[in-house]
Design a protein around this motif. Structure first.
Motif, PDB file in Angstrom:
ATOM      1  N   MET A  82       0.814  -1.203   0.000  1.00 52.26           N
ATOM      2  CA  MET A  82       0.000   0.000   0.000  1.00 52.26           C
ATOM      3  C   MET A  82       0.854   1.261   0.000  1.00 52.26           C
ATOM      4  O   MET A  82       0.545   2.228  -0.645  1.00 52.26           O
ATOM      5  CB  MET A  82      -0.909   0.034   1.231  1.00 52.26           C
ATOM      6  N   PHE A  83       1.916   1.275   0.774  1.00 53.24           N
ATOM      7  CA  PHE A  83       2.734   2.476   0.930  1.00 53.24           C
ATOM      8  C   PHE A  83       3.993   2.253   0.110  1.00 53.24           C
ATOM      9  O   PHE A  83       4.850   1.454   0.458  1.00 53.24           O
ATOM     10  CB  PHE A  83       3.057   2.656   2.409  1.00 53.24           C
ATOM     11  N   HIS A  84       4.091   2.952  -0.996  1.00 53.17           N
ATOM     12  CA  HIS A  84       5.137   2.631  -1.967  1.00 53.17           C
ATOM     13  C   HIS A  84       6.431   3.379  -1.659  1.00 53.17           C
ATOM     14  O   HIS A  84       6.425   4.549  -1.304  1.00 53.17           O
ATOM     15  CB  HIS A  84       4.654   2.986  -3.376  1.00 53.17           C
ATOM     16  N   ILE A  85       7.532   2.704  -1.832  1.00 54.83           N
ATOM     17  CA  ILE A  85       8.848   3.296  -1.640  1.00 54.83           C
ATOM     18  C   ILE A  85       9.682   2.855  -2.835  1.00 54.83           C
ATOM     19  O   ILE A  85       9.387   1.830  -3.457  1.00 54.83           O
ATOM     20  CB  ILE A  85       9.468   2.826  -0.312  1.00 54.83           C
ATOM     21  N   GLN A  86      10.688   3.624  -3.197  1.00 57.51           N
ATOM     22  CA  GLN A  86      11.491   3.277  -4.365  1.00 57.51           C
ATOM     23  C   GLN A  86      12.008   1.857  -4.247  1.00 57.51           C
ATOM     24  O   GLN A  86      12.580   1.460  -3.237  1.00 57.51           O
ATOM     25  CB  GLN A  86      12.675   4.249  -4.490  1.00 57.51           C
ATOM     26  N   SER A  87      11.823   1.071  -5.304  1.00 57.63           N
ATOM     27  CA  SER A  87      12.093  -0.368  -5.227  1.00 57.63           C
ATOM     28  C   SER A  87      13.556  -0.662  -4.906  1.00 57.63           C
ATOM     29  O   SER A  87      13.854  -1.578  -4.142  1.00 57.63           O
ATOM     30  CB  SER A  87      11.689  -1.048  -6.539  1.00 57.63           C
ATOM     31  N   THR A  88      14.474   0.123  -5.467  1.00 56.42           N
ATOM     32  CA  THR A  88      15.885  -0.160  -5.193  1.00 56.42           C
ATOM     33  C   THR A  88      16.209   0.097  -3.726  1.00 56.42           C
ATOM     34  O   THR A  88      17.002  -0.618  -3.119  1.00 56.42           O
ATOM     35  CB  THR A  88      16.783   0.714  -6.084  1.00 56.42           C
ATOM     36  N   LEU A  89      15.581   1.140  -3.162  1.00 56.14           N
ATOM     37  CA  LEU A  89      15.812   1.423  -1.755  1.00 56.14           C
ATOM     38  C   LEU A  89      15.181   0.359  -0.895  1.00 56.14           C
ATOM     39  O   LEU A  89      15.726  -0.050   0.128  1.00 56.14           O
ATOM     40  CB  LEU A  89      15.256   2.804  -1.408  1.00 56.14           C
TER      41      LEU A  89
ATOM     42  N   VAL B 226      -9.637   6.585   3.647  1.00 52.65           N
ATOM     43  CA  VAL B 226      -9.389   7.390   2.453  1.00 52.65           C
ATOM     44  C   VAL B 226      -8.214   8.319   2.724  1.00 52.65           C
ATOM     45  O   VAL B 226      -8.225   9.071   3.707  1.00 52.65           O
ATOM     46  CB  VAL B 226     -10.618   8.242   2.066  1.00 52.65           C
ATOM     47  N   PRO B 227      -7.169   8.298   1.878  1.00 46.32           N
ATOM     48  CA  PRO B 227      -6.090   9.277   2.021  1.00 46.32           C
ATOM     49  C   PRO B 227      -6.482  10.600   1.354  1.00 46.32           C
ATOM     50  O   PRO B 227      -6.859  10.624   0.181  1.00 46.32           O
ATOM     51  CB  PRO B 227      -4.915   8.610   1.300  1.00 46.32           C
ATOM     52  N   ASN B 228      -6.411  11.685   2.115  1.00 42.91           N
ATOM     53  CA  ASN B 228      -6.711  13.027   1.603  1.00 42.91           C
ATOM     54  C   ASN B 228      -5.398  13.796   1.537  1.00 42.91           C
ATOM     55  O   ASN B 228      -4.724  13.981   2.562  1.00 42.91           O
ATOM     56  CB  ASN B 228      -7.670  13.755   2.543  1.00 42.91           C
TER      57      ASN B 228
ATOM     58  N   PHE C 251      -0.859   5.732   0.246  1.00 43.65           N
ATOM     59  CA  PHE C 251      -1.762   4.603   0.411  1.00 43.65           C
ATOM     60  C   PHE C 251      -2.633   4.512  -0.844  1.00 43.65           C
ATOM     61  O   PHE C 251      -2.942   5.511  -1.485  1.00 43.65           O
ATOM     62  CB  PHE C 251      -2.644   4.789   1.642  1.00 43.65           C
ATOM     63  N   GLY C 252      -3.069   3.296  -1.151  1.00 45.90           N
ATOM     64  CA  GLY C 252      -3.930   3.140  -2.318  1.00 45.90           C
ATOM     65  C   GLY C 252      -3.159   3.230  -3.611  1.00 45.90           C
ATOM     66  O   GLY C 252      -2.007   2.785  -3.723  1.00 45.90           O
TER      67      GLY C 252
ATOM     68  N   THR D 200      -0.862  14.627   4.569  1.00 49.87           N
ATOM     69  CA  THR D 200      -1.945  13.680   4.309  1.00 49.87           C
ATOM     70  C   THR D 200      -2.821  13.604   5.548  1.00 49.87           C
ATOM     71  O   THR D 200      -2.307  13.552   6.669  1.00 49.87           O
ATOM     72  CB  THR D 200      -1.390  12.275   4.013  1.00 49.87           C
ATOM     73  N   VAL D 201      -4.123  13.615   5.338  1.00 50.81           N
ATOM     74  CA  VAL D 201      -5.055  13.303   6.414  1.00 50.81           C
ATOM     75  C   VAL D 201      -5.771  12.020   6.019  1.00 50.81           C
ATOM     76  O   VAL D 201      -6.470  11.979   4.996  1.00 50.81           O
ATOM     77  CB  VAL D 201      -6.072  14.427   6.664  1.00 50.81           C
ATOM     78  N   LEU D 202      -5.548  10.960   6.798  1.00 49.47           N
ATOM     79  CA  LEU D 202      -6.222   9.691   6.564  1.00 49.47           C
ATOM     80  C   LEU D 202      -7.559   9.747   7.293  1.00 49.47           C
ATOM     81  O   LEU D 202      -7.607   9.896   8.511  1.00 49.47           O
ATOM     82  CB  LEU D 202      -5.381   8.533   7.079  1.00 49.47           C
ATOM     83  N   THR D 203      -8.651   9.677   6.544  1.00 49.34           N
ATOM     84  CA  THR D 203      -9.981   9.703   7.154  1.00 49.34           C
ATOM     85  C   THR D 203     -10.542   8.290   7.170  1.00 49.34           C
ATOM     86  O   THR D 203     -10.512   7.584   6.158  1.00 49.34           O
ATOM     87  CB  THR D 203     -10.927  10.644   6.390  1.00 49.34           C
ATOM     88  N   ASN D 204     -11.048   7.888   8.331  1.00 45.73           N
ATOM     89  CA  ASN D 204     -11.535   6.523   8.520  1.00 45.73           C
ATOM     90  C   ASN D 204     -12.916   6.554   9.155  1.00 45.73           C
ATOM     91  O   ASN D 204     -13.214   7.429   9.964  1.00 45.73           O
ATOM     92  CB  ASN D 204     -10.622   5.724   9.459  1.00 45.73           C
ATOM     93  N   VAL D 205     -13.728   5.571   8.824  1.00 42.84           N
ATOM     94  CA  VAL D 205     -14.995   5.356   9.527  1.00 42.84           C
ATOM     95  C   VAL D 205     -14.772   4.213  10.510  1.00 42.84           C
ATOM     96  O   VAL D 205     -14.488   3.080  10.104  1.00 42.84           O
ATOM     97  CB  VAL D 205     -16.141   5.014   8.555  1.00 42.84           C
ATOM     98  N   VAL D 206     -14.859   4.512  11.803  1.00 44.61           N
ATOM     99  CA  VAL D 206     -14.527   3.513  12.816  1.00 44.61           C
ATOM    100  C   VAL D 206     -15.758   2.860  13.449  1.00 44.61           C
ATOM    101  O   VAL D 206     -15.622   1.972  14.289  1.00 44.61           O
ATOM    102  CB  VAL D 206     -13.619   4.101  13.917  1.00 44.61           C
ATOM    103  N   SER D 207     -16.956   3.277  13.045  1.00 49.99           N
ATOM    104  CA  SER D 207     -18.178   2.596  13.494  1.00 49.99           C
ATOM    105  C   SER D 207     -18.998   2.176  12.276  1.00 49.99           C
ATOM    106  O   SER D 207     -20.168   2.507  12.152  1.00 49.99           O
ATOM    107  CB  SER D 207     -19.005   3.512  14.397  1.00 49.99           C
ATOM    108  N   PRO D 208     -18.385   1.437  11.341  1.00 46.37           N
ATOM    109  CA  PRO D 208     -19.065   1.129  10.081  1.00 46.37           C
ATOM    110  C   PRO D 208     -20.239   0.175  10.286  1.00 46.37           C
ATOM    111  O   PRO D 208     -20.256  -0.629  11.221  1.00 46.37           O
ATOM    112  CB  PRO D 208     -17.964   0.469   9.244  1.00 46.37           C
ATOM    113  N   THR D 209     -21.207   0.260   9.397  1.00 44.48           N
ATOM    114  CA  THR D 209     -22.354  -0.657   9.431  1.00 44.48           C
ATOM    115  C   THR D 209     -22.333  -1.622   8.257  1.00 44.48           C
ATOM    116  O   THR D 209     -23.162  -2.533   8.206  1.00 44.48           O
ATOM    117  CB  THR D 209     -23.674   0.132   9.431  1.00 44.48           C
ATOM    118  N   SER D 210     -21.431  -1.447   7.309  1.00 42.56           N
ATOM    119  CA  SER D 210     -21.272  -2.426   6.227  1.00 42.56           C
ATOM    120  C   SER D 210     -20.657  -3.698   6.790  1.00 42.56           C
ATOM    121  O   SER D 210     -19.814  -3.637   7.688  1.00 42.56           O
ATOM    122  CB  SER D 210     -20.356  -1.876   5.128  1.00 42.56           C
ATOM    123  N   ASN D 211     -21.067  -4.835   6.279  1.00 44.78           N
ATOM    124  CA  ASN D 211     -20.413  -6.078   6.700  1.00 44.78           C
ATOM    125  C   ASN D 211     -20.422  -7.080   5.567  1.00 44.78           C
ATOM    126  O   ASN D 211     -21.288  -7.054   4.695  1.00 44.78           O
ATOM    127  CB  ASN D 211     -21.053  -6.660   7.962  1.00 44.78           C
ATOM    128  N   GLY D 212     -19.446  -7.968   5.580  1.00 46.98           N
ATOM    129  CA  GLY D 212     -19.265  -8.918   4.499  1.00 46.98           C
ATOM    130  C   GLY D 212     -18.995 -10.315   5.002  1.00 46.98           C
ATOM    131  O   GLY D 212     -19.525 -10.729   6.038  1.00 46.98           O
TER     132      GLY D 212
END
Length: 612
Positions: A1-8, A346-348, A429-430, A442-454
């Protein structure tokens, strides 16, 4: 998710793998196949159980871990480099099904494939959850043993506050009186970032929903404050380093890595109730499985994905799961694999006028190597922390349309609906790559009381096939509206004079054109991933309730010999980062197990139970 230069990345991710005494790499190395307890999974919960159960001198314990040893893996040790671990050899490398709430995107699903499990690969944030979280669990399970008053002792037993890496004064950053004396080391950030003071200043300037919170681990998870992380002395403190490594040479504890549990084997019946004392294990789908036996219990700590997969492979689950399958149904447990819930993220991105962000660390190999060298040489510098030092847990405005017509999904007034994490750079991210020039936050916004489920279901009868993972991210109206509110809250916060005085944040990329709530909802669907906080796929319920997979003592319902101890037993997802609650569950489970068998640390205990 969090990309860094591949050689590094190649330069810093060399695995200096070595096998320690008492850590076996093949079942052939075991001197016995019969133990008192067999623990499936050497992750967060499994490490706790291995430590606490092996405290009893003549109780024998086997831990079976599918992944590798955690030792000498540099990106596991360095807190900042935790962001580079997804997609590597310490990750199960799961992916989801196409997510309808994310415009049918497939997203990665990181879980730890290493001793310490996800505590070895997560981004280290340490929360114990609000008092309300635990009191709701007690209500849902009809067991006061899960209330905060009851589990507080296990929070205090699992972790302790230690000084930050730079030993700066932590006055008004944390409250030492609400912390414990356990093995997991927890600290506030050890390398102050330019935005830290701005976050605090903006919080105090705005007040209200943005009020400052000195210590979230005091039980109130609402407000703005400093992040607490599982870091001690500038290094990651994981379940492996805190619980497993100090005891791995105990003569009554065996740890077997590179090996998977493939099936629970029924060993008998008590009336009509099946007994499971045997476990089939293998190292590949072409190797011959062997059986290990637990005289007392098999404890599943294989995680939110692995535990339901193993149950289903063993014929434990809803009857529909075994149609067109060679698996023989043994236990009708309709909830197995259902109720998968996770926190969407979501990364903002915002461009800023300051040149003091750490963006160039990820762009410039010389700067990165110097920063890494500072960590290696003295455990100092940027890399002693995860990328974010400050965060906010927010409740929705009381008049929010997201709450209309539904019960409040948060556990109570001390629990939040959303989270904001403030990062002093472009955190890729993403799918959005880091720009080659410019400075960002960056402000990472999250929903911490979600009602979706899978759900988690089987892809095939082969235990080495990855299961089907469908968390159904952002599929409820509440979740998408809450995420839009979080994005709006981030912009309101950054518009304060504290931010505008120097940094002057300006929305970047697609966020810049998302000027309406409808556009922000579309932005969220195009850019969301998850915080990798899944739970609920083998949830707790009251004894005798028709729903749930385990009872409130974590015993598998409608069967004997099996207990489940990991985040899959969450009856509802906590509104916080989840490693802390998993430690609490595991510590309480250890006491429940000891009480069930009269086990007293320091005393020999007879083992009349036999393996059938």
């Amino acid at each position: 998710m969090f990309h860094i230069q591949s050689t590094l990345y190649l330069a810093i991710s060399v695995l200096l793998y070595r096998c320690q005494a008492k850590i076996f790499t093949s079942p052939d190395q075991l001197t016995t196949t019969t133990y008192d307890f067999v623990i499936v999974g050497g992750g967060t919960a499994g490490s706790v159980l291995a430590n606490r159960l092996s405290e009893v001198d003549n109780i024998t314990v086997l831990v079976i871990e599918a992944g590798i040893d955690n030792k000498d893996i540099l990106p596991v040790q360095v807190p900042f480099l935790g962001v580079t671990l997804p997609g590597t050899s310490v990750d199960w490398n799961f992916t989801t099904t196409p997510q309808t709430g994310l415009n049918n995107r497939v997203i990665p699903y990181t879980r730890g494939f290493v001793l310490g499990g996800s505590s070895s690969v997560n981004l280290l944030t340490f929360n114990r959850g609000s008092d309300d979280v635990w009191d709701r669990w007690a209500d849902l399970t009809q067991d006061a043993g899960w209330s905060w008053d009851s589990v507080q002792q296990y929070y205090l037993k699992s972790s302790r506050l230690v000084p930050p890496a730079d030993n700066h004064s932590t006055l008004r950053q944390v409250d030492p009186t609400v912390h414990g004396n356990g093995p997991v080391e927890v600290s506030v950030p050890g390398f102050p970032l330019p935005i830290d003071d701005i976050v605090v200043s903006a919080s105090k300037q705005l007040g209200g929903r943005f009020a400052f919170n000195e210590d979230f681990n005091s039980g109130n998870f609402v407000g703005v404050g400093f992040m607490q992380s599982s870091v001690g002395g500038g290094e990651r403190s994981s379940a492996a380093t805190a619980y497993l490594e100090p005891v791995e040479n105990r003569t009554n504890l065996d740890i077997l890595i590179n090996t998977r549990a493939t099936k629970l084997v029924q060993s008998g019946k008590s009336g009509y109730t099946p007994i499971f004392q045997k476990l089939e294990i293998a190292q590949s789908n072409t190797s011959t499985p062997i059986e290990v036996c637990a005289r007392k219990e098999i404890i599943l700590a294989a995680g939110v994905i692995g535990t339901p997969q193993l149950l289903l492979l063993s014929g434990i689950g809803p009857p529909s799961a075994f149609k067109n399958s060679s698996i023989k149904p043994l236990v009708n447990s309709p909830d197995v694999g259902l109720n998968l819930v996770d926190h969407p993220l979501v990364p903002n991105y915002f461009s800023v006028s300051s040149n003091g962000t750490w963006d160039d660390v990820l762009r410039n190999g010389s700067i990165l190597n110097a920063t890494l060298g500072e960590w290696i040489g003295a455990r100092q510098g940027l890399f002693v922390d995860s990328p974010g030092n400050t965060l906010a847990f927010m409740r929705l405005p009381p008049n929010s349309s997201a709450l209309e017509g539904i019960s409040d999904p948060a556990a109570g007034p001390q629990s939040s609906h959303t989270e904001l994490i403030f990062v002093d750079g472009f955190a890729p991210f993403g799918t959005v790559p880091q720009p080659s020039t410019g400075n960002f936050i960056t402000v990472l916004t999250n929903v911490v009381s979600p009602t979706s489920n899978g759900s988690v279901t089987l892809a095939s009868d082969d235990p080495f096939d990855k299961p089907i993972i469908d968390p159904r991210i952002l599929t409820s109206d509440f979740d998408i509206q809450a995420m839009v509110q979080a994005i709006n809250d981030a912009q309101t916060f950054l518009a304060s004079s504290s931010w505008q005085a120097e940094f002057k944040p300006v929305p970047f990329g697609d966020l810049a054109t998302a000027t309406t709530d409808e556009a922000k909802a579309a932005f969220a669907r195009n850019n969301s991933v998850t915080v990798n906080h899944p739970g609920g796929t083998a949830r707790m319920s009251p004894y005798g309730a028709p729903w749930g997979v385990v009872d409130s003592n974590l015993r598998l319902k409608m069967a004997l010999g099996v207990r489940i101890v990991d985040a899959s037993v969450f009856p509802v997802i906590p509104e916080c980062h989840i490693q802390g609650p998993v430690y609490i569950i595991a510590e309480r489970a250890a006491d429940l197990i000891k009480a069930a068998y009269g086990l007293i640390p320091g005393q020999n205990t007879t083992s009349p139970d036999t393996c059938n």
